[in-house]
Design an enzyme around this catalytic site. Structure first.
Site, PDB file in Angstrom:
ATOM      1  CD  GLU A   1     -10.191   7.661   4.823  1.00  0.00           C
ATOM      2  OE1 GLU A   1      -8.967   7.634   4.636  1.00  0.00           O
ATOM      3  OE2 GLU A   1     -10.862   6.663   5.146  1.00  0.00           O
TER       4      GLU A   1
ATOM      5  CG  ASN B   1      -2.064   0.980   1.084  1.00  0.00           C
ATOM      6  OD1 ASN B   1      -2.712   1.328   2.058  1.00  0.00           O
ATOM      7  ND2 ASN B   1      -2.342   1.443  -0.115  1.00  0.00           N
TER       8      ASN B   1
ATOM      9  CE1 TYR C   1      -8.352   9.657   2.157  1.00  0.00           C
ATOM     10  CE2 TYR C   1      -6.644  11.259   2.661  1.00  0.00           C
ATOM     11  CZ  TYR C   1      -7.398  10.161   3.019  1.00  0.00           C
ATOM     12  OH  TYR C   1      -7.208   9.567   4.230  1.00  0.00           O
TER      13      TYR C   1
ATOM     14  CD  GLU D   1      -4.780   4.190  -1.159  1.00  0.00           C
ATOM     15  OE1 GLU D   1      -4.659   3.342  -0.248  1.00  0.00           O
ATOM     16  OE2 GLU D   1      -5.721   4.970  -1.240  1.00  0.00           O
TER      17      GLU D   1
ATOM     18  CE1 TYR E   1      -9.556   7.663  -0.636  1.00  0.00           C
ATOM     19  CE2 TYR E   1     -11.252   7.203   0.995  1.00  0.00           C
ATOM     20  CZ  TYR E   1      -9.936   7.109   0.572  1.00  0.00           C
ATOM     21  OH  TYR E   1      -9.018   6.461   1.352  1.00  0.00           O
TER      22      TYR E   1
END
Length: 298
Positions: free
Chosen positions: A192, A150, A183, A283, A194
């Site tokens: 959170e 990641n 983001y 990401e 997106y």
């Protein structure tokens, strides 16, 4: 980036956390401190830090995934900017809202967890395992990753706010799971969020938590809400929601008027709090790839 929402592919999948958490959507976010982990919740791909898994984030970050439905359309109006931005370096003249009018700073390569400022914007880089680097450039950033578990690289304004408008152009080449879009996080409530324009082999957050749609900036986005339970966030381990706008047709350049998404979310009962950041993020999760991004934020 820190949390993930529903994991890519599958009903319950791994998610990871960077600095704050992994979510159920896939790879997660990163953290300012750079400590992250990996967790699974839903979807078949685990999140890492900041994106995939619905994660992504700031200092310490988190994410999650989960529920519901209905449909909505929001106008594409933008309002004046009331967000604060990071201070530009002495070599850059700023417009006062984020991106400098010019920048003469040298490129800055970062290959280990780090947060800082470059050319008037705040950057953050995080990875857990694998190979990858973020290179801050005068007009944006480049990210390369190889056999990563990641990784998350982003650049934007902190705290940012509702009226930021993000314009970008990306040579985006993911080989596997990945995210490209806006983001960030808010506090009170801890959320959170997106706004994704493109992705790799898995479309987040996996269909769970559909709430409606919003049409803006030349496209229609599907709105989702997912949840993370007892996962890392910018405020430590917490339970919080993730809000998503995911474009129905991929693109790798254009303008994202964030207020139109936030307004559409609010009409669905998805309330945001005080802003922590508004960033353009790339990401990668259990994949390889590269991206060369030019970005400006008003």
């Amino acid at each position: 980036m820190t949390a993930g929402s529903t994991g890519p592919t599958g009903s319950t999948g791994p998610t990871g956390t960077t600095g704050t958490t992994g979510s159920t959507a896939g790879p997660g976010g990163s953290t300012t401190s750079g400590t992250t982990g990996s967790t699974t919740t839903s979807g078949s791909a685990a999140g890492g830090a900041g994106g995939f898994d619905g994660s992504g984030g700031g200092s310490t970050t988190t994410t999650s995934s989960s529920t519901t439905s209905s449909s909505t359309t929001s106008s594409s109006t933008t309002s004046s900017s009331t967000t604060s931005s990071t201070t530009a370096s002495s070599s850059a003249a700023t417009t006062g809202a984020g991106t400098p009018t010019r920048c003469t700073e040298a490129d800055l390569e970062v290959c280990s967890d780090r947060t800082g400022t470059h050319c008037g914007l705040t950057f953050e880089y995080w990875k857990d395992r694998g190979n990858g680097c973020l290179v801050n450039t005068a007009d944006g950033f480049r990210v390369d990753w190889n056999n990563i578990n990641n990784l998350l690289g982003r650049k934007g304004v902190r705290p940012g706010g509702k009226n930021n408008v993000v314009t970008y152009e990306a040579d985006y080449r993911p080989n596997g799971n990945s995210y490209l879009g806006v983001y960030g996080w808010t506090r009170n409530p801890l959320i959170e969020y997106y706004i994704l324009d493109s992705w790799g082999t898995w479309r987040p957050p996996g269909g769970e938590g559909f709430r409606g749609t919003v049409t803006t900036d030349g496209g229609t986005y599907d709105i989702y809400r997912t949840q993370r339970v007892n996962q890392p966030s910018i405020d430590g381990t917490a339970t919080f929601y993730q809000y998503w706008s995911v474009r129905q047709q991929k693109r790798t350049s254009g303008t994202i008027t964030v207020a139109n998404h936030f307004d559409a979310w609010e009409k669905q009962g998805l309330t945001l709090g005080s802003f922590y950041e508004v960033s353009l993020v790339v990401e990668g999760y259990q994949s390889s790839g590269s991206a060369d991004v030019k970005v400006s934020i008003e």
